[in-house]
Design an enzyme around this catalytic site. Structure first.
Site, PDB file in Angstrom:
ATOM      1  N   SER A  74     -14.360   3.921 -12.722  1.00  0.00           N
ATOM      2  CA  SER A  74     -15.407   3.108 -13.361  1.00  0.00           C
ATOM      3  C   SER A  74     -16.794   3.614 -13.012  1.00  0.00           C
ATOM      4  CB  SER A  74     -15.269   1.662 -12.875  1.00  0.00           C
ATOM      5  OG  SER A  74     -16.388   0.900 -13.262  1.00  0.00           O
TER       6      SER A  74
ATOM      7  N   TYR B  97     -13.130  -4.912  -6.916  1.00  0.00           N
ATOM      8  CA  TYR B  97     -12.884  -4.051  -8.079  1.00  0.00           C
ATOM      9  C   TYR B  97     -13.360  -2.619  -7.820  1.00  0.00           C
ATOM     10  CZ  TYR B  97     -13.410  -2.416 -12.951  1.00  0.00           C
ATOM     11  OH  TYR B  97     -13.341  -1.697 -14.120  1.00  0.00           O
TER      12      TYR B  97
ATOM     13  N   LYS C  89     -11.410   1.025  -7.517  1.00  0.00           N
ATOM     14  CA  LYS C  89     -11.742   2.156  -8.398  1.00  0.00           C
ATOM     15  C   LYS C  89     -12.112   3.393  -7.575  1.00  0.00           C
ATOM     16  CE  LYS C  89     -11.156   0.452 -12.562  1.00  0.00           C
ATOM     17  NZ  LYS C  89      -9.901   0.821 -13.264  1.00  0.00           N
TER      18      LYS C  89
HETATM   19  P1  NAI Z   1      -8.713  -5.392 -20.983  1.00  0.00           P
HETATM   20  O1  NAI Z   1      -8.658  -6.612 -20.137  1.00  0.00           O
HETATM   21  O2  NAI Z   1      -9.134  -5.531 -22.407  1.00  0.00           O
HETATM   22  O3  NAI Z   1      -7.308  -4.642 -20.947  1.00  0.00           O
HETATM   23  C1  NAI Z   1      -6.620  -4.425 -19.741  1.00  0.00           C
HETATM   24  C2  NAI Z   1      -5.130  -4.524 -20.041  1.00  0.00           C
HETATM   25  O4  NAI Z   1      -4.407  -4.248 -18.829  1.00  0.00           O
HETATM   26  C3  NAI Z   1      -4.724  -5.919 -20.494  1.00  0.00           C
HETATM   27  O5  NAI Z   1      -4.053  -5.875 -21.748  1.00  0.00           O
HETATM   28  C4  NAI Z   1      -3.838  -6.437 -19.368  1.00  0.00           C
HETATM   29  O6  NAI Z   1      -2.779  -7.291 -19.820  1.00  0.00           O
HETATM   30  C5  NAI Z   1      -3.315  -5.147 -18.772  1.00  0.00           C
HETATM   31  N1  NAI Z   1      -2.873  -5.327 -17.382  1.00  0.00           N
HETATM   32  C6  NAI Z   1      -3.541  -5.960 -16.394  1.00  0.00           C
HETATM   33  N2  NAI Z   1      -2.818  -5.962 -15.265  1.00  0.00           N
HETATM   34  C7  NAI Z   1      -1.664  -5.301 -15.552  1.00  0.00           C
HETATM   35  C8  NAI Z   1      -0.519  -4.963 -14.784  1.00  0.00           C
HETATM   36  N3  NAI Z   1      -0.413  -5.337 -13.500  1.00  0.00           N
HETATM   37  N4  NAI Z   1       0.473  -4.266 -15.372  1.00  0.00           N
HETATM   38  C9  NAI Z   1       0.392  -3.899 -16.682  1.00  0.00           C
HETATM   39  N5  NAI Z   1      -0.673  -4.230 -17.467  1.00  0.00           N
HETATM   40  C10 NAI Z   1      -1.685  -4.907 -16.893  1.00  0.00           C
HETATM   41  O7  NAI Z   1      -9.688  -4.359 -20.217  1.00  0.00           O
HETATM   42  P2  NAI Z   1     -10.301  -2.931 -20.655  1.00  0.00           P
HETATM   43  O8  NAI Z   1     -11.767  -3.072 -20.653  1.00  0.00           O
HETATM   44  O9  NAI Z   1      -9.617  -2.380 -21.835  1.00  0.00           O
HETATM   45  O10 NAI Z   1      -9.942  -2.092 -19.338  1.00  0.00           O
HETATM   46  C11 NAI Z   1      -9.048  -0.998 -19.318  1.00  0.00           C
HETATM   47  C12 NAI Z   1      -9.328  -0.193 -18.062  1.00  0.00           C
HETATM   48  O11 NAI Z   1     -10.638   0.366 -18.117  1.00  0.00           O
HETATM   49  C13 NAI Z   1      -9.255  -0.997 -16.759  1.00  0.00           C
HETATM   50  O12 NAI Z   1      -8.694  -0.205 -15.735  1.00  0.00           O
HETATM   51  C14 NAI Z   1     -10.707  -1.266 -16.459  1.00  0.00           C
HETATM   52  O13 NAI Z   1     -10.934  -1.523 -15.090  1.00  0.00           O
HETATM   53  C15 NAI Z   1     -11.336   0.032 -16.924  1.00  0.00           C
HETATM   54  N6  NAI Z   1     -12.763  -0.054 -17.189  1.00  0.00           N
HETATM   55  C16 NAI Z   1     -13.234  -0.709 -18.278  1.00  0.00           C
HETATM   56  C17 NAI Z   1     -14.586  -0.747 -18.514  1.00  0.00           C
HETATM   57  C18 NAI Z   1     -15.169  -1.338 -19.746  1.00  0.00           C
HETATM   58  O14 NAI Z   1     -16.388  -1.168 -19.975  1.00  0.00           O
HETATM   59  N7  NAI Z   1     -14.387  -2.019 -20.597  1.00  0.00           N
HETATM   60  C19 NAI Z   1     -15.550  -0.185 -17.546  1.00  0.00           C
HETATM   61  C20 NAI Z   1     -14.944   0.549 -16.484  1.00  0.00           C
HETATM   62  C21 NAI Z   1     -13.591   0.588 -16.306  1.00  0.00           C
END
Ligand code: NAI
Length: 296
Positions: A149, A161, A165
């Protein structure tokens, strides 16, 4: 041209947001995809099969190949890898994307939050990669794309968090040395994109709207596809990416200050030199990194 014909990929947390976008792009480029998603809330509670099922249905409707898996990356990483082997007989690519976010000041039950973030982000990433490792070796062109991140720069009330990361960054950089002789490349992205997670984050509303208007997940996924591709030329790197921009996330050292008669007073007297940003030198790529200082 990047193609995943004949390749099998796992994308974790692919039921929504960035992961769904990555899975759909890889499938559209020919990959057979395991769409893994626990289907819980953004803070890591609950579970549902619906998000992964919906993404699989979309991929199949578009003419692609995909199966759903509902395991938690931290509870049953072996089950996720088994889904790929059972459905498609091999595994070439792991995209570790699943994540949660709980804002938490450093007080109260902070350790519970730190453990939870480490479980999902770090143990999830390490666990799926470890279970996949023999198959990635067998592939000969194994690829791992992790998700760290831009908040690595520091972010108030996000110690759990961002710490998790940071562990992913160290994991990526270090495991890349072992992957290299095996034909495996391990890189990470540090993305920013509008998603459920960003919508629920403690960010100013005008920034969230800016993200929705300008930073779609679809502009991050091409970076993932490149890093997952057989032609990926880099290893052990972190690419910061948002809205179509892609940059090397740099770790390094500066010229600093040295004195074989060092005292605490001298450290204080030379602190400006020790922090001097003008002498920064980024770490080399892993194939050019000098490890003689650690005896390698
Ligand atoms: P989101 O919340 O839309 O999607 C995350 C998905 O991961 C969800 O569908 C959730 O059900 C799934 N998930 C959570 N825990 C889980 C587990 N234990 N096993 C399997 N699936 C699981 O979030 P987003 O934004 O799409 O995030 C995706 C990745 O990108 C994450 O690692 C997040 O930390 C990272 N990220 C996102 C940023 C952003 O600007 N959206 C910024 C920096 C990092």
């Amino acid at each position: 041209m990047v193609s995943f014909e004949g390749k099998v990929a796992i994308v974790t947390g692919a039921g929504r947001g960035l992961g769904a976008s990555h899975a759909k792009l890889l499938a559209s480029l020919g990959a057979s995809v395991v769409v893994n998603d626990l289907g819980g809330s953004a803070t890591g509670t609950g579970a549902s099969t619906a998000p992964a099922e919906e993404v699989v249905a979309e991929i199949i409707a578009a003419g692609g190949r995909a199966v759903a898996n509902f395991d938690s990356v931290s509870e049953n990483p072996e089950g996720i890898v088994a889904s790929a082997i059972d459905a498609f007989g091999k595994l070439d690519v792991v995209v570790n994307n699943a994540g949660i976010n709980q804002a938490h000041a450093f007080e109260g039950d902070i350790m519970a939050s730190i453990r939870k973030h480490m479980e999902v982000h770090f143990y999830g990433t390490a666990g799926v990669t470890a279970a996949a490792w023999p198959h990635l070796i067998a592939s000969g062109e194994g690829r791992v794309v992790n998700t760290t991140s831009p908040t690595l720069v520091g972010f108030p009330e996000q110690t759990p968090y961002v710490s998790a990361k940071g562990a992913i960054l160290a994991f990526t950089r270090t495991l890349a040395f072992e992957g290299a002789p095996l034909g495996i490349k391990i890189n990470a992205i540090a993305p920013t994109a509008a998603s459920r997670m960003s919508d629920e984050a403690d960010l100013p509303e005008d920034f969230k709207q800016f993200m929705r208007d300008n930073l779609p997940a679809s502009l991050v996924s091409p970076v993932v596809a490149y890093l997952a591709s057989a032609g990926c030329a880099i290893n052990g790197e972190v690419l910061e990416t948002q809205g179509g921009a892609v940059k090397r996330f740099v770790l390094g050292l500066n010229g600093g200050y040295a004195n074989t008669e060092l005292t605490a007073d001298l450290v204080g007297e030379h602190i400006a030199e020790i922090l001097d940003a003008s002498t920064h030198v980024p770490f080399a790529t892993i194939d050019q990194q000098d490890l003689s200082a650690v005896g390698k």
